[in-house]
Design a protein around this motif. Structure first.
Motif, PDB file in Angstrom:
ATOM      1  N   CYS A  63       0.821  -1.217   0.000  1.00 17.15           N
ATOM      2  CA  CYS A  63       0.000   0.000   0.000  1.00 17.15           C
ATOM      3  C   CYS A  63       0.855   1.268   0.000  1.00 17.15           C
ATOM      4  CB  CYS A  63      -0.906   0.021   1.236  1.00 17.15           C
ATOM      5  SG  CYS A  63      -2.232  -1.210   1.240  1.00 17.15           S
ATOM      6  N   ALA A  93      -4.908  -6.294  -5.118  1.00 21.19           N
ATOM      7  CA  ALA A  93      -5.878  -5.308  -5.603  1.00 21.19           C
ATOM      8  C   ALA A  93      -6.043  -4.171  -4.604  1.00 21.19           C
ATOM      9  CB  ALA A  93      -7.223  -5.973  -5.868  1.00 21.19           C
ATOM     10  N   VAL A  96      -2.633  -2.140  -4.494  1.00 19.88           N
ATOM     11  CA  VAL A  96      -2.457  -1.266  -5.661  1.00 19.88           C
ATOM     12  C   VAL A  96      -3.375  -0.055  -5.563  1.00 19.88           C
ATOM     13  CG1 VAL A  96      -2.796  -1.099  -8.163  1.00 19.88           C
ATOM     14  CG2 VAL A  96      -1.615  -3.079  -7.193  1.00 19.88           C
ATOM     15  N   ALA A  97      -4.637  -0.292  -5.188  1.00 23.08           N
ATOM     16  CA  ALA A  97      -5.576   0.826  -5.063  1.00 23.08           C
ATOM     17  C   ALA A  97      -5.105   1.819  -4.005  1.00 23.08           C
ATOM     18  CB  ALA A  97      -6.970   0.296  -4.715  1.00 23.08           C
ATOM     19  N   SER A  98      -4.626   1.301  -2.871  1.00 25.62           N
ATOM     20  CA  SER A  98      -4.163   2.179  -1.790  1.00 25.62           C
ATOM     21  C   SER A  98      -2.919   2.957  -2.207  1.00 25.62           C
ATOM     22  CB  SER A  98      -3.870   1.352  -0.539  1.00 25.62           C
ATOM     23  OG  SER A  98      -5.024   0.668  -0.101  1.00 25.62           O
ATOM     24  N   ASN A 100      -2.061   3.763  -5.291  1.00 26.91           N
ATOM     25  CA  ASN A 100      -2.492   4.774  -6.258  1.00 26.91           C
ATOM     26  C   ASN A 100      -3.138   5.964  -5.549  1.00 26.91           C
ATOM     27  OD1 ASN A 100      -1.607   3.100  -8.290  1.00 26.91           O
ATOM     28  ND2 ASN A 100      -3.635   2.328  -8.814  1.00 26.91           N
ATOM     29  N   ASN A 153       1.929   7.222 -12.466  1.00 25.57           N
ATOM     30  CA  ASN A 153       0.871   7.600 -11.526  1.00 25.57           C
ATOM     31  C   ASN A 153       0.949   9.072 -11.152  1.00 25.57           C
ATOM     32  OD1 ASN A 153      -0.104   5.003 -11.515  1.00 25.57           O
ATOM     33  ND2 ASN A 153       0.849   4.423  -9.581  1.00 25.57           N
ATOM     34  N   MET A 167      -7.983   6.775 -10.932  1.00 24.55           N
ATOM     35  CA  MET A 167      -7.999   5.532 -10.163  1.00 24.55           C
ATOM     36  C   MET A 167      -8.381   4.351 -11.049  1.00 24.55           C
ATOM     37  SD  MET A 167      -7.030   5.872  -6.995  1.00 24.55           S
ATOM     38  CE  MET A 167      -7.747   4.458  -6.157  1.00 24.55           C
ATOM     39  N   TRP A 171      -5.450   1.646 -11.664  1.00 20.18           N
ATOM     40  CA  TRP A 171      -5.679   0.365 -10.979  1.00 20.18           C
ATOM     41  C   TRP A 171      -5.907  -0.772 -11.957  1.00 20.18           C
ATOM     42  CZ3 TRP A 171      -9.652  -3.200 -10.752  1.00 20.18           C
ATOM     43  CH2 TRP A 171      -9.563  -4.153  -9.739  1.00 20.18           C
ATOM     44  N   SER A 172      -6.796  -0.576 -12.931  1.00 14.80           N
ATOM     45  CA  SER A 172      -7.170  -1.679 -13.813  1.00 14.80           C
ATOM     46  C   SER A 172      -6.005  -2.148 -14.679  1.00 14.80           C
ATOM     47  CB  SER A 172      -8.354  -1.275 -14.705  1.00 14.80           C
ATOM     48  OG  SER A 172      -8.032  -0.145 -15.497  1.00 14.80           O
ATOM     49  N   THR A 174      -2.764  -1.851 -14.065  1.00 19.85           N
ATOM     50  CA  THR A 174      -1.775  -2.521 -13.214  1.00 19.85           C
ATOM     51  C   THR A 174      -2.225  -3.925 -12.850  1.00 19.85           C
ATOM     52  OG1 THR A 174      -1.008  -0.426 -12.282  1.00 19.85           O
ATOM     53  CG2 THR A 174      -0.529  -2.422 -11.019  1.00 19.85           C
ATOM     54  N   MET A 175      -3.502  -4.107 -12.550  1.00 13.92           N
ATOM     55  CA  MET A 175      -3.988  -5.410 -12.105  1.00 13.92           C
ATOM     56  C   MET A 175      -4.015  -6.434 -13.237  1.00 13.92           C
ATOM     57  SD  MET A 175      -4.239  -5.380  -8.936  1.00 13.92           S
ATOM     58  CE  MET A 175      -4.870  -7.047  -8.860  1.00 13.92           C
TER      59      MET A 175
END
Length: 232
Positions: A63, A93, A96-98, A100, A153, A167, A171-172, A174-175
């Motif tokens: 994170c 997931a 990565v979101a955190s 970002n 980013n 976001m 996020w998408s 990268t995942m």
């Protein structure tokens, strides 16, 4: 996004070819590291560490650390090797979101001026999306070859792109490749190259997809620029 003296319109064919080669070289380096781990690691020590690994600590680091230029790929490979697939994917997931989100807040804070100076020192400028073209600019930044994820980013976060678009794209994309590295990490544990084949295939396909999307976006931007020049 490079400075005007290095923009796409001024690039030579040789430079355009070199950038994808850098990405390929990075992928080869990752595979080489995985092979070294396969050959030299202490399986008993790794099994002991795996049994006691705390997912909250591991994904907590994911994170935070990527926002400070720590690469994410080793996290994904280790997540697949250490945790079960669902924990690895969900934890990645969230991490990565955190990460970002942290990049976004840093880019909107008083540190923005400092970030702009660092990016300018390395020849990058912050693009300003035109109305109706924010999605295209976001994708161009995210699919830019040779740029570290953290740089992409921060450039997106400072470009004026909306929060939810930033976001969603960050996020998408990268995942997509995170999932493939998680599968690769899972196959590393058993040292079974047959299990690694699907992950390698997915990584190759993801690389081709990124390259094709980038080419399509660049060609569309070039057509729009040529049309604008003709109208002037």
């Amino acid at each position: 996004m490079k400075n005007e003296t290095r923009n796409r319109q001024a690039e030579t064919p040789q430079r355009t070819t070199i950038r994808p080669l850098r990405s390929i070289a990075g992928g080869v380096a990752i595979v080489a590291i995985v092979l070294l781990v396969l050959h030299y690691w202490d399986r008993e020590a790794f099994a002991e560490w795996k049994a006691t690994a705390n997912p909250f600590v591991f994904f907590g680091l994911l994170c935070v650390l990527p926002a400070f230029a720590v690469p994410t790929t080793p996290f994904f490979v280790l997540a697949g090797a250490v945790f079960n697939p669902w924990v690895a994917f969900v934890g990645s997931a969230v991490g990565v979101a955190s990460s970002n989100l942290l990049c976004w807040f840093i880019a909107q804070s008083w540190l923005r001026v400092w970030l702009e100076r660092i990016l300018a020192r390395f020849g990058y400028t912050i693009p300003t999306p035109e109305r109706g073209k924010a999605i295209r600019i976001a994708l161009l930044i995210k699919f830019a070859p040779g740029l570290p994820t953290v740089v992409k980013n921060y450039i997106m976060a400072m470009s004026g792109i909306g929060f939810w678009l930033y976001m969603g794209v960050a996020w998408s994309v990268t995942m997509v490749y995170a999932g493939a590295f998680i599968l690769l990490g899972e196959s590393v544990v058993d040292r079974d190259f047959r299990d690694a084949v699907p992950a390698v295939i997915v990584l190759v396909l993801v690389g081709l997809l990124f390259y094709l999307v980038r080419r399509i976006l660049e060609r569309k931007r070039q057509r729009n620029a040529d049309a604008s020049n003709r109208s002037d």
